[in-house]
Scaffold this active site. Structure first.
Site, PDB file in Angstrom:
ATOM      1  CE  LYS A 149      19.438  13.767  -6.094  1.00  0.00           C
ATOM      2  NZ  LYS A 149      19.390  13.507  -7.549  1.00  0.00           N
ATOM      3  NE  ARG A 150      11.845  11.603   2.022  1.00  0.00           N
ATOM      4  CZ  ARG A 150      11.377  11.730   3.253  1.00  0.00           C
ATOM      5  NH1 ARG A 150      10.563  12.738   3.559  1.00  0.00           N
ATOM      6  NH2 ARG A 150      11.686  10.867   4.198  1.00  0.00           N
TER       7      ARG A 150
END
Length: 491
Positions: A250-251
């Protein structure tokens, strides 16, 4: 190609569709469209313990948003619905029984407790985890209410080899594979069995999927052979990594495709960007229409090496696509985001909204910015501007000359025969000279007066959209604020 092209996208509804998953759908769709073949959607929903409510709708919404239409399926609501594996259980159970009868599979009654103990012992002994074939050579298992699974008899020696259209010949050592489960005790198949049966029945010609499935390929090849099916051709797509070359998370931007829609990325941007995650036309072309991509798409141009997901590149590309939209199309797509962040914008007519949006089209990289950064446009839709009187004071100016500048500007604007961008610029630039101010000083005060902030679209264009009446009303309010400031200071 002589074979009729039939490909499928077969997601599991255990979560919302992420970038890698949708990239696989896109490559299958492009391959089918390039060759005039068929693209199927099959929901592999046999893992009931991991089923996520709403995931199927998210998967289908993501496909529809991107325009990845499928070509067949059960008719639902006047259109094709996807296939669901949960509606085809009898086919998998029959295949499992056939494999048992033909000596390629067996029933296993090992309890979950025994299997956990086996894994713990293997871990303690630093052995690779895997089933020990405890039930493989037992006689036929019978017993009232006895729970069992069906396992495949993996050959104890030799190799399994297949050709991958991207990686060439791939070989696996059979001795490193355990006897994997085909049918669970609840009668539901595992992925391995169900997708083989379905791909055969649906006459799938090519299985194009992510590299993470490469290790499952030898099991599938064995199953095809054991069932007497002709295997499809395989193509395992490269992994997608973050810019730091670690596993995409997700980052790095690995969120659901629906999240990209909600952030305000355009579907044509996403199609172009996702296509370049593992495929290229050449070493320089980055912006392509979907028609150009379909025309040129081929498996032999898919890379073996990992693709890099770069959010900055995605944002750049989306900005290019947004700027290429006609103003009418930009207005159509931007308005839902605009009114979500500024509900009062919905009270204005389309012409006014379009004129306001025209001033930010060049600046926006994602349509969601119009919702999430309402300061970009709020001053077009409300006369309640939140700024302090001190904000009106120009650089290296005091209140008195600022008041004079605002009053004179107001008088000039009210007296203009025509309230046009050119007329304002000529008049107010000459006014700055007369007042011995730099244009930036005068225009800075005017910008705060008419927008309530220091940064805005071009000043004269903004005033033209607001119109003379609203502009002068705001200037009157600004003059009053500076006068109040002087009075409070006793000047």
């Amino acid at each position: 190609m002589n074979k009729q092209i039939r490909v499928r996208y077969a997601p599991s509804p255990t979560g919302y569709p992420h970038v890698g998953n949708i990239r696989a759908a896109l490559f299958n769709w492009l391959f089918a469209r390039h060759h005039g073949g068929s693209f199927l959607v099959r929901i592999e929903d046999t893992d009931r313990t991991r089923y996520v409510e709403g995931a199927v709708d998210a998967i289908l919404d993501g496909l529809r948003w991107l325009g990845l239409n499928w070509d067949e399926g059960p008719i639902k609501g006047g259109d094709y619905g996807p296939y669901f594996q949960s509606e085809r259980l009898g086919k998998y159970q029959a295949a499992a029984e056939k494999l048992i009868a033909d000596g390629f599979a067996y029933r296993c009654i090992c309890s979950s407790e025994r299997l956990e103990e086996l894994r713990a012992a293997q871990t303690a002994a630093k052995l690779p985890p895997g089933y020990d074939r405890h039930c493989r050579d037992r006689e036929t298992i019978t017993g009232e209410g006895l729970k069992s699974v069906v396992r495949f008899k993996v050959p104890l020696s030799g190799n399994t080899t297949f050709n991958d259209l991207i990686r060439g010949e791939v070989t696996f050592d059979n001795s490193l594979l355990d006897d994997f489960v085909l049918l669970k005790s609840d009668g539901f198949p595992t992925y391995h069995l169900a997708n083989i049966v379905d791909d055969h029945e649906m006459k799938i010609s090519h299985v194009i999927r992510g590299e993470e499935w490469l290790s499952s390929a030898p099991r599938h090849v064995m199953l095809y052979r054991a069932l007497g099916y002709e295997p499809p051709l395989f193509a395992h797509l490269p992994m997608i990594l973050g810019t730091d070359r670690s596993k995409l998370s997700k980052r790095h931007g690995a969120v659901s495709i629906i999240d990209y829609k909600e952030q305000g990325y355009l579907p044509e941007t996403m199609l172009n960007f996702l296509t370049l995650l593992g495929w290229s036309l050449d070493d320089k072309t980055e912006l392509m229409t979907i028609g150009q991509i379909i025309e040129n798409f081929s498996i032999d141009r898919v890379s073996k090496t990992a693709a890099i997901f770069n959010v900055e590149k995605l944002d750049w590309m989306n900005g290019v696509y947004i700027r290429d939209l006609s103003l009418d199309e930009f207005t159509d797509r931007a308005t839902p985001f605009l009114t979500s962040g500024i509900p009062e914008a919905g009270d204005f007519d389309r012409v006014y909204v379009k004129n306001a949006l025209a001033l930010v089209q060049e600046r926006v990289k994602k349509l969601g910015e119009l919702r999430d950064q309402p300061e970009l446009t709020r001053f077009f839709f409300t006369d309640e501007l939140a700024y302090l009187p001190a904000d009106l004071i120009g650089k290296k100016m005091t209140a008195a000359p600022t008041l004079a500048a605002l009053e004179t500007s107001l008088a000039r604007i009210e007296a203009m025969p025509e309230f046009t961008i050119d007329a304002m610029e000529i008049s107010l630039r000459s006014l700055a000279e007369e007042l011995e101010l730099k244009p930036g000083q005068l225009f800075g005060s005017l910008r705060v007066a008419v927008t309530g902030q220091n940064v805005s679209p071009p000043l004269f264009e903004t005033m033209a959209v607001l119109g003379r009446e609203r502009t002068t009303k705001r200037l009157h309010a600004a003059v009053a604020k500076v006068r109040q400031l002087l009075e409070q200071a006793g000047l």
